[in-house]
Design a protein around this motif. Structure first.
Motif, mmCIF file in Angstrom:
data_model
loop_
_atom_site.group_PDB
_atom_site.id
_atom_site.type_symbol
_atom_site.label_atom_id
_atom_site.label_comp_id
_atom_site.label_asym_id
_atom_site.label_seq_id
_atom_site.Cartn_x
_atom_site.Cartn_y
_atom_site.Cartn_z
ATOM 1 N N GLY A 19 -40.328 -13.764 28.964
ATOM 2 C CA GLY A 19 -40.729 -12.360 29.027
ATOM 3 C C GLY A 19 -41.957 -12.115 29.865
ATOM 4 N N GLY A 20 -42.246 -13.023 30.808
ATOM 5 C CA GLY A 20 -43.419 -12.886 31.661
ATOM 6 C C GLY A 20 -43.226 -11.888 32.783
ATOM 7 N N PHE A 21 -44.149 -11.925 33.743
ATOM 8 C CA PHE A 21 -44.226 -10.853 34.731
ATOM 9 C C PHE A 21 -43.061 -10.838 35.721
ATOM 10 C CE2 PHE A 21 -46.228 -14.334 36.967
ATOM 11 C CZ PHE A 21 -45.957 -14.118 38.314
ATOM 12 N N LEU A 22 -42.442 -11.972 36.007
ATOM 13 C CA LEU A 22 -41.281 -11.948 36.895
ATOM 14 C C LEU A 22 -40.133 -11.178 36.258
ATOM 15 C CD1 LEU A 22 -41.141 -15.553 38.411
ATOM 16 C CD2 LEU A 22 -42.173 -13.494 39.366
ATOM 17 N N ASP A 23 -40.022 -11.274 34.967
ATOM 18 C CA ASP A 23 -38.979 -10.561 34.234
ATOM 19 C C ASP A 23 -39.321 -9.079 34.079
ATOM 20 O OD1 ASP A 23 -36.521 -10.542 32.641
ATOM 21 O OD2 ASP A 23 -37.839 -10.215 30.925
ATOM 22 N N THR A 24 -40.543 -8.787 33.680
ATOM 23 C CA THR A 24 -40.907 -7.407 33.361
ATOM 24 C C THR A 24 -41.278 -6.581 34.586
ATOM 25 O OG1 THR A 24 -43.191 -8.111 32.949
ATOM 26 C CG2 THR A 24 -41.707 -8.054 31.059
ATOM 27 N N ASN A 25 -41.892 -7.213 35.595
ATOM 28 C CA ASN A 25 -42.383 -6.460 36.747
ATOM 29 C C ASN A 25 -41.479 -6.532 37.976
ATOM 30 O OD1 ASN A 25 -44.555 -6.014 35.097
ATOM 31 N ND2 ASN A 25 -46.005 -7.246 36.250
ATOM 32 N N PHE A 26 -40.735 -7.626 38.103
ATOM 33 C CA PHE A 26 -39.906 -7.808 39.296
ATOM 34 C C PHE A 26 -38.406 -7.690 39.010
ATOM 35 C CE2 PHE A 26 -43.914 -9.669 40.474
ATOM 36 C CZ PHE A 26 -44.045 -9.430 41.827
ATOM 37 N N GLY A 27 -38.037 -7.617 37.748
ATOM 38 C CA GLY A 27 -36.620 -7.554 37.411
ATOM 39 C C GLY A 27 -35.848 -8.776 37.875
#
Length: 457
Positions: A201-209
């Motif tokens: 659930g880190g930033f690649l998942d939340t911010n970059f889709g």
């Protein structure tokens, strides 16, 4: 006896009996509407079934992925020279043990921090994994997911597979203990940190889709980047490259082992990709798992056949090592998205992977990067390709999100691996001497030769 009567009898047996028999009923849901009556009478049946079936998927898939360790060992044992076989087998056994221990102590909770982030969506907090209590009840678990033990077991196998990728590339000239130290850092820190950016659930998942279903980037390219950096710092095997760009092929010892290893990896990949559905508690989930199995298989077919055809065209002969790596290339290529493609699309995605392997191997040789088993073309090049290919079959993927994530993960793994390899080189030394390399690592590093009757004359 009709389905209606059967379900009526199940209801009268009570909630406990219904929970035990619910999987049988669940497989006939469409044909037996009366199953809803049983669920209403025992409302905790369905969650129990989901929990049981999900845990079963994780466990079965986990031991399939574990069997891939044997596949890597056999593939590498076949592609190195006979004087280095015991070394490769030792590395594969040892790296799995180290990966398991470090993933327990650090990696798992670092990869899945939940609400326990030290730096939000970037780095999780360090903690040791713990299991659910013995004889857990529904009150002790999340019945909508899988057991903690099965989840840890399943995810550990992916971590260990990442380290196995590095082992083959650096074969025949690296010292054992520096390699194992690198393995500890890779599996305990590098792999779980970047994996948390997507699967935790880190930033690649939340911010970059970012979409990476089973790890073309998160697992395979990570192992590929670490192997590439290690190969550059370690240098090529003695005699591999001559003057004026000459490349001297160094044949492996046993194509039978290499082929067996490839088929074992092919088998294990069904658990690798199928288990990444992470659910088997509904008709939709099971249907999706079966779709994943079919696509995974056809991608391997496409990769192997494409590599076979291209080597015939380019070299007028079929190279068995290229065919084997072509199959693995197809498997890596489909791993980022094995669910949404059609069967034909899966073949094409795998075929592109097979072509990329055939093209990449001589390119590495031109750069004088010695990859003994072809792991960099298979896992890095095709890991990148498979991650990009998601945009062709999954409308939720964006080209920017996929490319940006590939670059971010690549930079992180490359820089961190370079730091670790450089420190190891300066302190322990990572390469055996020229004399030891000539003798063979079975003698100088292990002390047990794989083929003593052939190597001692």
């Amino acid at each position: 006896m009709s389905f209606a009567n059967l379900n009526s009898n199940l209801v009268r047996l009570g909630a406990a009996s219904a929970a035990v028999l619910a999987p049988v009923v669940a497989f006939a849901q469409e044909a037996a509407p009366a199953a809803a009556e049983a669920a209403a009478a025992a409302p905790d049946v369905a969650p129990h079934v989901v929990y049981i079936m999900n845990s079963l998927l994780f466990l079965v898939s986990g031991f399939l992925v574990f069997f891939m360790a044997a596949g890597f060992a056999m593939l590498e044992a076949g592609l190195v020279r006979s004087k280095n076989v015991s070394m490769q087998l030792t590395k594969n056994v040892a790296l799995f043990g180290i990966a398991a221990l470090l993933y327990l102590l650090v990696g798992y909770n670092l990869m899945y921090p939940g609400d326990n982030w030290t730096i939000l969506n970037v780095i999780g907090a360090f903690s040791i994994t713990s299991l659910q209590p013995v004889g857990a009840t529904a009150a002790d678990v999340d019945v909508g997911y899988a057991s903690a033990g099965s989840d840890f077991f399943f995810q550990l196998m992916f971590c260990a597979a990442t380290a196995s990728i590095v082992s083959g590339t650096l074969a025949e000239r690296i010292k054992l203990w520096p390699f194992l130290v690198f393995t500890a850092i890779l599996t305990g820190l590098i792999y779980p940190i970047q994996a948390s950016w997507k699967w935790g659930g880190g930033f690649l998942d939340t911010n970059f889709g970012f979409l990476d279903f089973a790890g073309s980037t998160v697992v395979h390219s990570v192992g590929g980047w670490a192997a590439l950096v290690g190969a550059i710092i370690l240098g090529a095997r003695a005699g591999k490259y001559g003057a004026n760009g000459q490349v001297n092929p160094i044949p492996g010892s046993n194509m039978g082992f290499a082929t067996l290893g490839t088929f074992i990896l092919w088998l294990g990949w069904f658990g690798f990709n199928g288990g990444s559905q992470l659910a088997m508690g509904s008709i939709g989930d099971v249907t999706d798992v079966s779709r994943i199995f079919a696509n995974t298989n056809m991608a391997a077919v496409g990769g192997s056949l494409a590599a076979m055809a291209l080597t015939q065209i380019l070299y007028k002969k079929i190279d068995i090592t290229m065919v084997l790596n072509g199959a693995l290339a197809g498997l890596v290529s489909i791993t980022a998205e094995p669910l949404t493609p059609s069967l034909v699309s899966a073949v094409l995605i795998g075929a592109v992977g097979g072509i990329l392997v055939v093209v990449s191997v001589p390119l590495l040789d031109k750069l004088k990067i010695d990859d003994v088993v072809g792991a960099i073309p298979v896992h890095l090049v095709c890991g990148i390709w498979g991650t990009i290919a998601v945009v062709f079959t999954n409308p939720d993927a964006t080209l920017f999100g996929q490319l940006a994530s590939i670059v971010i993960v690549g930079l992180f793994v490359t820089i961190s691996s370079a730091i670790v390899w450089t420190i190891l080189k300066a302190t322990m030394g990572i390469r055996v001497s020229a004399e030891e390399e000539m003798t063979g690592l079975d003698v100088v590093e292990i002390g047990v030769e794989a083929y003593p009757e052939f190597t001692k004359r």
